[in-house]
Design a protein around this motif. Structure first.
Motif, PDB file in Angstrom:
ATOM      1  N   LEU A 124       0.827  -1.201   0.000  1.00 14.87           N
ATOM      2  CA  LEU A 124       0.000   0.000   0.000  1.00 14.87           C
ATOM      3  C   LEU A 124       0.864   1.255   0.000  1.00 14.87           C
ATOM      4  N   TYR A 125       1.856   1.289   0.890  1.00 16.70           N
ATOM      5  CA  TYR A 125       2.718   2.464   0.960  1.00 16.70           C
ATOM      6  C   TYR A 125       3.540   2.634  -0.312  1.00 16.70           C
ATOM      7  N   THR A 126       3.952   1.535  -0.913  1.00 15.55           N
ATOM      8  CA  THR A 126       4.696   1.619  -2.172  1.00 15.55           C
ATOM      9  C   THR A 126       3.853   2.233  -3.270  1.00 15.55           C
ATOM     10  N   VAL A 127       2.599   1.782  -3.374  1.00 14.31           N
ATOM     11  CA  VAL A 127       1.695   2.334  -4.382  1.00 14.31           C
ATOM     12  C   VAL A 127       1.443   3.821  -4.136  1.00 14.31           C
ATOM     13  N   LEU A 128       1.244   4.189  -2.869  1.00 16.13           N
ATOM     14  CA  LEU A 128       0.992   5.584  -2.534  1.00 16.13           C
ATOM     15  C   LEU A 128       2.201   6.460  -2.854  1.00 16.13           C
ATOM     16  N   ILE A 129       3.390   5.974  -2.527  1.00 17.00           N
ATOM     17  CA  ILE A 129       4.606   6.737  -2.806  1.00 17.00           C
ATOM     18  C   ILE A 129       4.801   6.923  -4.305  1.00 17.00           C
ATOM     19  N   LEU A 130       4.556   5.861  -5.077  1.00 20.33           N
ATOM     20  CA  LEU A 130       4.670   5.964  -6.533  1.00 20.33           C
ATOM     21  C   LEU A 130       3.647   6.959  -7.098  1.00 20.33           C
ATOM     22  N   ALA A 131       2.438   6.936  -6.544  1.00 20.13           N
ATOM     23  CA  ALA A 131       1.416   7.879  -6.995  1.00 20.13           C
ATOM     24  C   ALA A 131       1.822   9.317  -6.683  1.00 20.13           C
ATOM     25  N   VAL A 132       2.374   9.530  -5.491  1.00 22.86           N
ATOM     26  CA  VAL A 132       2.823  10.871  -5.108  1.00 22.86           C
ATOM     27  C   VAL A 132       3.932  11.348  -6.044  1.00 22.86           C
ATOM     28  N   LEU A 133       4.906  10.470  -6.314  1.00 20.77           N
ATOM     29  CA  LEU A 133       5.998  10.841  -7.216  1.00 20.77           C
ATOM     30  C   LEU A 133       5.487  11.156  -8.614  1.00 20.77           C
ATOM     31  N   PHE A 134       4.511  10.381  -9.070  1.00 18.32           N
ATOM     32  CA  PHE A 134       3.936  10.608 -10.405  1.00 18.32           C
ATOM     33  C   PHE A 134       3.262  11.976 -10.489  1.00 18.32           C
ATOM     34  N   TYR A 135       2.465  12.310  -9.463  1.00 21.85           N
ATOM     35  CA  TYR A 135       1.740  13.568  -9.501  1.00 21.85           C
ATOM     36  C   TYR A 135       2.640  14.769  -9.204  1.00 21.85           C
ATOM     37  N   LEU A 136       3.761  14.543  -8.512  1.00 20.94           N
ATOM     38  CA  LEU A 136       4.687  15.631  -8.232  1.00 20.94           C
ATOM     39  C   LEU A 136       5.669  15.879  -9.370  1.00 20.94           C
ATOM     40  N   MET A 137       5.725  14.980 -10.346  1.00 20.26           N
ATOM     41  CA  MET A 137       6.697  15.101 -11.416  1.00 20.26           C
ATOM     42  C   MET A 137       6.598  16.422 -12.165  1.00 20.26           C
ATOM     43  N   PRO A 138       5.402  16.886 -12.560  1.00 20.06           N
ATOM     44  CA  PRO A 138       5.345  18.194 -13.238  1.00 20.06           C
ATOM     45  C   PRO A 138       5.882  19.337 -12.384  1.00 20.06           C
ATOM     46  N   LEU A 139       5.601  19.294 -11.081  1.00 19.45           N
ATOM     47  CA  LEU A 139       6.101  20.338 -10.190  1.00 19.45           C
ATOM     48  C   LEU A 139       7.620  20.292 -10.103  1.00 19.45           C
ATOM     49  N   VAL A 140       8.184  19.078 -10.050  1.00 18.74           N
ATOM     50  CA  VAL A 140       9.638  18.929  -9.999  1.00 18.74           C
ATOM     51  C   VAL A 140      10.277  19.452 -11.277  1.00 18.74           C
ATOM     52  N   VAL A 141       9.664  19.128 -12.416  1.00 20.60           N
ATOM     53  CA  VAL A 141      10.184  19.609 -13.707  1.00 20.60           C
ATOM     54  C   VAL A 141      10.149  21.135 -13.754  1.00 20.60           C
ATOM     55  N   MET A 142       9.058  21.720 -13.293  1.00 19.06           N
ATOM     56  CA  MET A 142       8.955  23.175 -13.262  1.00 19.06           C
ATOM     57  C   MET A 142      10.029  23.790 -12.380  1.00 19.06           C
ATOM     58  N   LEU A 143      10.218  23.213 -11.203  1.00 25.34           N
ATOM     59  CA  LEU A 143      11.206  23.751 -10.272  1.00 25.34           C
ATOM     60  C   LEU A 143      12.618  23.641 -10.836  1.00 25.34           C
TER      61      LEU A 143
END
Length: 292
Positions: free
Chosen positions: A19-38
């Motif tokens: 469960l935590y692995t899936v949640l962490i992967l989901a967070v990383l996926f959704y944060l990717m555009p923000l990371v690219v922008m930064l």
């Protein structure tokens, strides 16, 4: 019983790990555009052209942020978003306060001081939540012209207040339904009037739904582009319109780092609001979901 618990423990731990692995992967996926922008916003332009989007900046610089913040626009050329950032603040703060206050009073009157036709009034206000914004652009522009508020910050405040009242009334009405009417009846017997009951009884328990209303209105108004571009002049535009102008303005060299820095500046207030008050937003939405 202890043996059963021990046998189930490894499976429970595995399920939690998955469960935590899936949640962490989901967070990383959704944060990717923000990371690219930064990353892009702190890279020199040469490094952007030579590297990849996900590459960590080798020579980070905040010069793009300084240029994106910039100064006021002159003529048709936009040099930064600073003035427009404060325009948005000058629009958001009064619009949120006024629409939240009126919505609270409306919700209070529609639940604790019901009158003949109150359900029809609420239905009409609820209907207002579903009117497409594009439909009212022309009549709203005419109204602002009649009031002498065309192309002004006050005009934008009025527009957002009008459209915000329907949503804030819905929020507060649904919340106040869960407040026992016996409290209001007892206060009436003691001689308390409309505003005293609201101030002494309803308002103190309204913190969760006030947070919901403020976050909702703040986000909607701050991120608005349609009303900003339709009802503002060059010097009264909100930050979203200035961001569009900055991104679409080119002097021969496309500065992606400046564009990304400006986008980050425009997004920071809503990010801060959700980080600081996101949990209260969820609590407020569910606070009035069950009566009693």
């Amino acid at each position: 019983m202890d043996n059963v618990i021990r046998r189930r423990t490894p499976g429970a731990r595995l399920a939690r790990a998955v469960l935590y692995t899936v949640l962490i992967l989901a967070v990383l996926f959704y944060l990717m555009p923000l990371v690219v922008m930064l990353f892009t916003s702190i890279k020199p332009l040469e490094e952007i052209r030579a590297g990849s989007l996900l590459a960590i900046p080798l020579d980070p610089t905040f010069a793009p942020w300084a240029k994106a913040w910039g100064e006021a626009c002159t003529g048709m050329r936009c040099e930064g978003v600073s003035v427009y950032f404060f325009n948005s603040i000058a629009i958001v703060v009064p619009a949120v306060l006024i629409s939240t206050t009126i919505g609270a009073l409306n919700g209070y009157a529609l639940t604790k001081w019901r009158f003949k036709g109150s359900e029809l009034v609420f239905a009409l206000m609820l209907f207002g939540c579903f009117i497409p914004f594009q439909v009212v652009l022309l009549p709203m522009a005419q109204t602002l012209g009649w009031l002498g508020l065309s192309s002004s910050r006050a005009g934008l405040v009025l527009v957002h207040v009008i459209f915000g009242i329907a949503f804030t009334t819905l929020f507060f009405r649904n919340f106040y339904v869960s407040v026992p009417s016996e409290l209001v009846s007892a206060a009436k017997l003691d001689g308390a009037g409309f505003f005293r009951i609201f101030w002494r009884i309803l308002l103190p328990v309204s913190k969760p739904i006030i947070v919901v209303s403020v976050i909702w209105q703040f986000t909607q108004i701050w991120n608005d582009f349609l009303f900003g571009v339709a009802f503002s002049a060059h010097d009264t535009q909100p930050v979203t319109v200035a961001l569009n102008n900055l991104v679409n303005t080119s002097t021969g060299v496309k500065e992606y780092n400046v564009d990304m820095a400006a986008a980050m500046i425009a997004a920071l207030p809503t990010l801060v609001v959700y980080v600081l008050a996101g949990k209260y937003f969820v609590r407020g939405l569910t606070a009035g979901s069950v009566k009693g």
